[in-house]
Design an enzyme around this catalytic site. Structure first.
Site, PDB file in Angstrom:
ATOM      1  N   TYR A 162       0.810  -1.005   0.093  1.00  0.00           N
ATOM      2  CA  TYR A 162       0.007  -0.043  -0.371  1.00  0.00           C
ATOM      3  C   TYR A 162       0.782   0.861   0.024  1.00  0.00           C
ATOM      4  CZ  TYR A 162      -3.025   3.831   1.746  1.00  0.00           C
ATOM      5  OH  TYR A 162      -3.703   4.858   1.647  1.00  0.00           O
ATOM      6  N   GLU A 183      -3.605   7.455  -4.263  1.00  0.00           N
ATOM      7  CA  GLU A 183      -3.595   6.174  -2.739  1.00  0.00           C
ATOM      8  C   GLU A 183      -3.437   5.028  -4.490  1.00  0.00           C
ATOM      9  OE1 GLU A 183      -5.552   4.319  -0.029  1.00  0.00           O
ATOM     10  OE2 GLU A 183      -7.195   4.561  -1.557  1.00  0.00           O
TER      11      GLU A 183
END
Length: 403
Positions: free
Chosen positions: A125, A213
């Site tokens: 992530y 993101e």
């Protein structure tokens, strides 16, 4: 301004950020053709169908009409056709959309990057955003990427790392290496990660983004580092520097009343309450919503008409507020500094007369330049508009209106 995944990936490619390639389509036939192209280019029969909406959680989300997930993996043209048919035109409900969901107008048919190779794969992530408390950009990252990242942040926050980057200095090489090291990468994957993070930060700054993101940030079996998904939000105030990007805006993904408000240069955010608010100045608007809460009401919106309120902006504000069936009263709170109160009062009266059939209480509180004259205009207008000088008076009138 939010972007779709396929739009964000195209922008990242301009900054040499490796992405999962794909083709955005609007029909089942186009999805089938996209699959054939991808299969030929990659020599891999697997491909991924992804719903394109402005919301996360698509993999776990469900299309109301068909019960299909928003992300599906197919290994034949028949699979792709079935998935495209089950997603396109449907309403996808995810953890971020609420029960109403969002209509899927496009899907992305993307290459499969989970192919076999000499090394294990990893789902990581990575995101970049502004830490307002520090006044610096922050790179947030974790070894626990994938669909359950929210659970990771909630239950094991120690697995979320942060790297602060001072805007004037930019991302330093040692910081990019530190991130790759904390990911547990070595060799070619380590080098590719350093390049990826550096280029992604350059994209964040160059695009005037407020958030990027990447989840999952994927290490392939042959040690490539790829953005499998991308959510990107751009600073609206910087779009004048990016006319080409501003053209990517998808208004069908936005609240219609907020879109209409933007056409009149009104700052509008819809809320769930019962008192419509029309105020000049963001700070005064926040204070007004606090007063409504204290008086026992709930704000139905945030509406800042700016410092140049006139009959046109007041009328537009009225129309937008009254489209909300939950609104039981409207509070207009204007501080006359740049704009005179009597001019605003005249605008309120003109707008009221134009709209007509307004059957809910309207409370007008005007303070500042020519406030007394404005109150007289309102009181003598013959309209069902109540005026107030003090904010506490306006709050009391609101309390009576929604009781």
């Amino acid at each position: 301004m939010n972007l779709h995944e396929y739009q964000a990936k195209e922008l990242l490619k301009k900054y040499n950020v490796p992405v999962q390639e794909g083709i955005a389509v609007e029909t089942v036939a186009a999805a089938e053709e996209a699959y054939r192209q991808i299969k030929t280019q990659t020599n891999n029969k697997f491909a991924v169908v992804k719903a394109q909406i402005h919301a996360g959680g698509r993999g776990k989300g469900k299309v109301i009409e068909t019960g299909m997930n928003g992300v599906k993996v197919g290994k034949s043209v028949e699979d792709i056709s079935s998935y495209a048919n089950g997603i396109l035109g449907g309403t996808l409900v995810t953890i971020q959309t609420g029960e109403a969901g969002k209509k899927v107008n496009k899907i992305l048919v993307a290459q499969d990057v989970y192919y076999e190779g000499p090394n294990p794969t990893k789902e990581l992530y990575l995101s970049i955003l502004l830490d307002r408390s520090k006044g610096q950009n922050v790179i947030m990252y974790s070894t626990e990427g994938g669909m359950d990242i929210e659970e990771v942040a909630h239950h094991t926050p120690e697995k979320i790392f942060k790297e602060l980057v001072h805007p004037s200095g930019g991302l330093q090489p040692f910081q990019a290496r530190k991130i790759a090291f904390n990911f547990g990468l070595t060799g070619e994957a380590f080098k590719n990660c350093v390049k990826f993070v550096t280029n992604l930060y350059n994209a964040y700054v160059g695009l005037d983004a407020s958030m990027i993101e990447i989840n999952p940030f994927f290490k392939t079996s042959d040690d490539k580092m790829i953005a499998v998904d991308c959510k990107m939000n751009l600073d609206d105030n910087a779009l004048m520097r990016h006319a080409d990007i501003a053209a990517l805006r998808d208004v069908t993904e936005e609240d219609p009343t907020e879109v209409e408000a933007g056409q009149f240069n009104l700052n509008f955010v819809k809320l769930d309450g019962n008192v419509g608010c029309m105020v000049n100045g963001a700070g005064l608007a926040m204070a007004t919503m606090d007063m409504i809460k204290l008086a026992g009401g709930e704000p139905a919106n945030f509406l800042d008409v700016g410092g140049t309120a006139n009959a046109q902006t007041v009328e537009a504000g009225f129309r937008i507020i009254m489209k909300d069936p939950n609104v039981k009263a409207i509070l207009i709170n204007i501080f006359g500094g740049i704009v005179r109160c009597d001019r605003v009062a005249a605008g309120v009266i003109e707008a009221y007369n134009k709209l007509g059939n307004i059957n809910i209480p309207i409370i007008v509180r005007l303070q500042g330049t020519n406030a007394a004259e404005a109150k007289k205009l309102i009181d003598e207008s013959g309209l069902k508009v109540q005026s107030a000088i003090l904010l506490s008076e306006a709050a009391d009138l609101v309390k009576l209106a929604v009781a």
